[in-house]
Design an enzyme around this catalytic site. Structure first.
Site, PDB file in Angstrom:
ATOM      1  N   GLU A  43     -36.981   8.605  53.596  1.00 28.67           N
ATOM      2  CA  GLU A  43     -36.126   8.525  54.774  1.00 28.67           C
ATOM      3  C   GLU A  43     -36.772   7.668  55.873  1.00 28.67           C
ATOM      4  O   GLU A  43     -37.958   7.808  56.168  1.00 28.67           O
ATOM      5  CB  GLU A  43     -35.881   9.943  55.298  1.00 28.67           C
ATOM      6  CG  GLU A  43     -35.011  10.036  56.531  1.00 28.67           C
ATOM      7  CD  GLU A  43     -34.903  11.464  57.057  1.00 28.67           C
ATOM      8  OE1 GLU A  43     -33.968  11.736  57.830  1.00 28.67           O
ATOM      9  OE2 GLU A  43     -35.757  12.310  56.707  1.00 28.67           O
ATOM     10  N   LYS A 116     -26.012  11.099  57.458  1.00 32.32           N
ATOM     11  CA  LYS A 116     -26.582  12.444  57.396  1.00 32.32           C
ATOM     12  C   LYS A 116     -25.697  13.447  58.122  1.00 32.32           C
ATOM     13  O   LYS A 116     -25.326  13.249  59.279  1.00 32.32           O
ATOM     14  CB  LYS A 116     -27.983  12.422  58.008  1.00 32.32           C
ATOM     15  CG  LYS A 116     -28.775  13.709  57.873  1.00 32.32           C
ATOM     16  CD  LYS A 116     -30.194  13.468  58.368  1.00 32.32           C
ATOM     17  CE  LYS A 116     -31.095  14.670  58.206  1.00 32.32           C
ATOM     18  NZ  LYS A 116     -32.489  14.371  58.621  1.00 32.32           N
ATOM     19  N   CYS A 153     -32.679  14.470  53.748  1.00 29.97           N
ATOM     20  CA  CYS A 153     -33.624  15.443  54.306  1.00 29.97           C
ATOM     21  C   CYS A 153     -32.991  16.814  54.554  1.00 29.97           C
ATOM     22  O   CYS A 153     -32.764  17.555  53.606  1.00 29.97           O
ATOM     23  CB  CYS A 153     -34.280  14.866  55.552  1.00 29.97           C
ATOM     24  SG  CYS A 153     -35.869  15.658  55.954  1.00 29.97           S
TER      25      CYS A 153
END
Length: 291
Positions: A43, A116, A153
């Site tokens: 990331e 995200k 994540c």
């Protein structure tokens, strides 16, 4: 038989953007030379994890998708090497900012974009200051080698993400990551919990999972994070096929027979026996579904 070889990279990042991009390119080239067809970088690999602290100047790091030098460089590399590269970058879109991934196919074409969805907020991980929650939803992307699903994540802690991606036809789930120690309590170590969570997603959906994390110590003001690496790849039953340690830069490589996995998944009945008519509480915040 339809085999695909996956690679998860891990490296440390400096404040020098050019050095970081050169280092990642070298890792991708090495992984491709070793036979990787889908190479997953970590990331926000273009720089240090700037979310340790809240600073307005860090918004200057963001790029518009069509003007992103990071996306352009690694989509070009994907085309040159004939590999798939999910490219993590800090995206600016109008007045909004996203933590995003652009999936570069083996011909260099961007075939999917993901923003995200789950944004963490805590000491050392001040992401809500920077990122708007993503609006893309979860979907599988067709590439030259397989259908890939991407989460970023904090997304990896939510079983709903993995389930939806699998329902959407993903044949592998890719999780680029930046996670390490907790600045408010350096004695805490979430690495085992982190890994077991994704192993559970893999086992529950009978799908391989690839997780790429950074390594190294990064400081921002009084905050310090030691990123614990341990990038890994599972088979479709949640068993870790290959893993890296907490400090070494490099890549992990694993090959999966996706046709054989599909046969196993169908035979096991996990998706045959689902009861979505009973899952109403999942659509609420407090678990109280209307009857």
């Amino acid at each position: 038989m339809r085999t695909v070889t996956f690679a998860a990279t891990q490296m440390s990042c400096t404040e020098n953007r050019s050095e970081n991009l050169e280092a990642l390119e070298a890792l991708v080239r090495s992984a491709a030379s070793a036979g990787a067809q889908v190479v997953l970088p970590q990331e926000l690999f273009a720089g240090r994890y700037f979310c340790q602290t809240e600073s307005p100047k860090n918004f200057d790091l963001a790029e518009e998708f069509h003007e992103s030098l990071v996306v352009a460089r690694f989509s070009s590399l994907a085309r040159e090497l004939g590999v798939v590269i999910p490219v993590s970058y800090f995206e600016r879109a109008g007045r909004s900012f996203f933590n995003s991934v652009a999936v570069a196919d083996a011909d260099g074409v961007i075939v999917g974009r993901y923003r995200k969805s789950h944004i963490p907020d805590g000491p050392g991980y001040e992401e809500k200051y920077y990122f708007t929650p993503g609006d893309t939803g979860f979907d599988a992307v067709e590439t030259a080698f397989c259908r890939v699903g991407v989460g970023i994540c904090w997304d990896q802690w939510f079983p709903e993400v993995a389930r939806i991606l699998t329902l959407r036809g993903a044949e592998v789930i890719l999780f680029p990551t930046a996670i390490g120690s907790e600045p408010e309590d350096p004695s805490l170590d979430s690495s085992g919990h982190w890994r077991r969570t994704m192993q559970g997603h893999s086992a529950a959906n009978m799908i391989p999972v690839v997780a790429s994390n950074r390594v190294g110590i990064e400081r921002a003001g009084e905050s310090e994070i030691t990123f614990y690496g341990t990038s890994f790849i599972t088979d479709h039953t949640g068993v870790v096929s290959v893993e890296m340690d907490r400090t070494t830069e490099g890549f992990a490589l694993s090959t999966c027979d996706l046709d054989a996995i599909e046969v196993d998944r169908r035979a096991f009945g996990l998706f045959r026996d689902r009861r979505p008519d009973l899952y109403g509480p999942l659509m609420t915040l407090d678990g109280q579904s209307e009857r």
